[in-house]
Write a protein that holds these residues in place. Structure first.
Motif, mmCIF file in Angstrom:
data_model
loop_
_atom_site.group_PDB
_atom_site.id
_atom_site.type_symbol
_atom_site.label_atom_id
_atom_site.label_comp_id
_atom_site.label_asym_id
_atom_site.label_seq_id
_atom_site.Cartn_x
_atom_site.Cartn_y
_atom_site.Cartn_z
ATOM 1 N N ILE A 193 -32.871 -23.182 -27.176
ATOM 2 C CA ILE A 193 -32.027 -23.967 -28.078
ATOM 3 C C ILE A 193 -32.681 -24.075 -29.451
ATOM 4 N N ASN A 194 -34.005 -24.178 -29.480
ATOM 5 C CA ASN A 194 -34.731 -24.180 -30.754
ATOM 6 C C ASN A 194 -34.445 -22.919 -31.554
ATOM 7 N N PHE A 195 -34.522 -21.762 -30.901
ATOM 8 C CA PHE A 195 -34.260 -20.492 -31.583
ATOM 9 C C PHE A 195 -32.825 -20.441 -32.108
ATOM 10 N N LEU A 196 -31.883 -20.911 -31.311
ATOM 11 C CA LEU A 196 -30.484 -20.867 -31.721
ATOM 12 C C LEU A 196 -30.215 -21.814 -32.888
ATOM 13 N N MET A 197 -30.852 -22.991 -32.863
ATOM 14 C CA MET A 197 -30.706 -23.926 -33.980
ATOM 15 C C MET A 197 -31.278 -23.323 -35.264
ATOM 16 N N PHE A 198 -32.428 -22.672 -35.135
ATOM 17 C CA PHE A 198 -33.046 -22.036 -36.304
ATOM 18 C C PHE A 198 -32.161 -20.902 -36.828
ATOM 19 N N LYS A 199 -31.557 -20.163 -35.897
ATOM 20 C CA LYS A 199 -30.648 -19.089 -36.298
ATOM 21 C C LYS A 199 -29.452 -19.663 -37.059
ATOM 22 N N GLN A 200 -28.907 -20.764 -36.568
ATOM 23 C CA GLN A 200 -27.803 -21.431 -37.250
ATOM 24 C C GLN A 200 -28.221 -21.865 -38.651
#
Length: 219
Positions: free
Chosen positions: A199-206
């Motif tokens: 989820i951290n990676f996806l938030m950073f991607k967003q």
């Protein structure tokens, strides 16, 4: 719902249920339970609410003690909220989340000497949960923190990743119903770690893909 298209996932799900049933019916469970009680004898007399507390607070305590996973997630959510120019409530809630995460992660690992009784529920082993102030407070803080995180994951990502987060949490939460919760230590939070990291990676991607400028004042 297309059963043919999702037949493999259905098979995996049913096979997992079968394996879970076999594990639960294993005759070695009773022997392991009796042996585990030697390390945590008070657990035998715990009622349902005490086990709920054991599943929730020490699990959040692992995130607070590790600190970086939760802090990075909270910062990502905070910066994403600053790009939502039309929703001031989201920004305020993100400030609350970031403040709560920073306070707990830093306080538990740096300034714990000032209020040692507040730290005990998150750090000590083989506790006997009671309705005392600090035990109730730690439970409420954990629930509020979880609720805010879940809301933002649902808001910025999608229901699937909110579900992944919940599954990750419950993979460790269920240990509250076992006397091995403390001796098993952090390794039982492995899937919770993985869900938070993903989820951290996806938030950073967003955050990278979102081209809006940061703003705390609604447009």
């Amino acid at each position: 719902f297309n059963f043919k298209k999702h037949s493999f996932l259905i098979f995996v799900f049913l096979f997992s249920l079968l394996m879970l049933w076999i594990i639960l019916k294993s005759p070695g469970n009773h022997l392991r339970y009796a042996f585990s009680l030697q390390a945590y004898p008070a657990f035998e007399n715990f009622h349902f609410l005490q086990k709920i507390w054991l599943g929730c607070v020490p699990t959040m305590g692992i995130l607070y003690n590790e600190k970086w996973i939760l802090l990075l997630l909270s910062f990502s959510i905070f910066f994403l909220s600053l790009k939502e120019n039309n929703n001031k409530n989201i920004k305020i809630l993100s400030v609350i989340l970031l403040s709560l995460s920073f306070l707990l992660c830093v306080f538990l690992n740096t300034f714990h000497v000032f209020i040692p009784n507040f730290i005990i529920p998150f750090k000590e082993w083989n506790l006997i949960p009671t309705f005392s102030f600090y035990f109730v407070l730690s439970f409420l803080i954990s629930l509020v923190h979880l609720g805010i995180l879940l809301y933002f994951i649902f808001h910025f990502l999608n229901p699937f990743w909110a579900f992944v987060f919940v599954l990750g949490f419950f993979s460790r939460f269920i240990m509250g119903f076992s006397p091995t919760i403390y001796v098993s230590a952090e390794r039982t939070a492995l899937f919770f770690y993985f869900s938070c990291i993903a989820i951290n990676f996806l938030m950073f991607k967003q955050l990278v893909l979102n081209k809006k400028h940061f703003s705390f004042v609604s447009a």
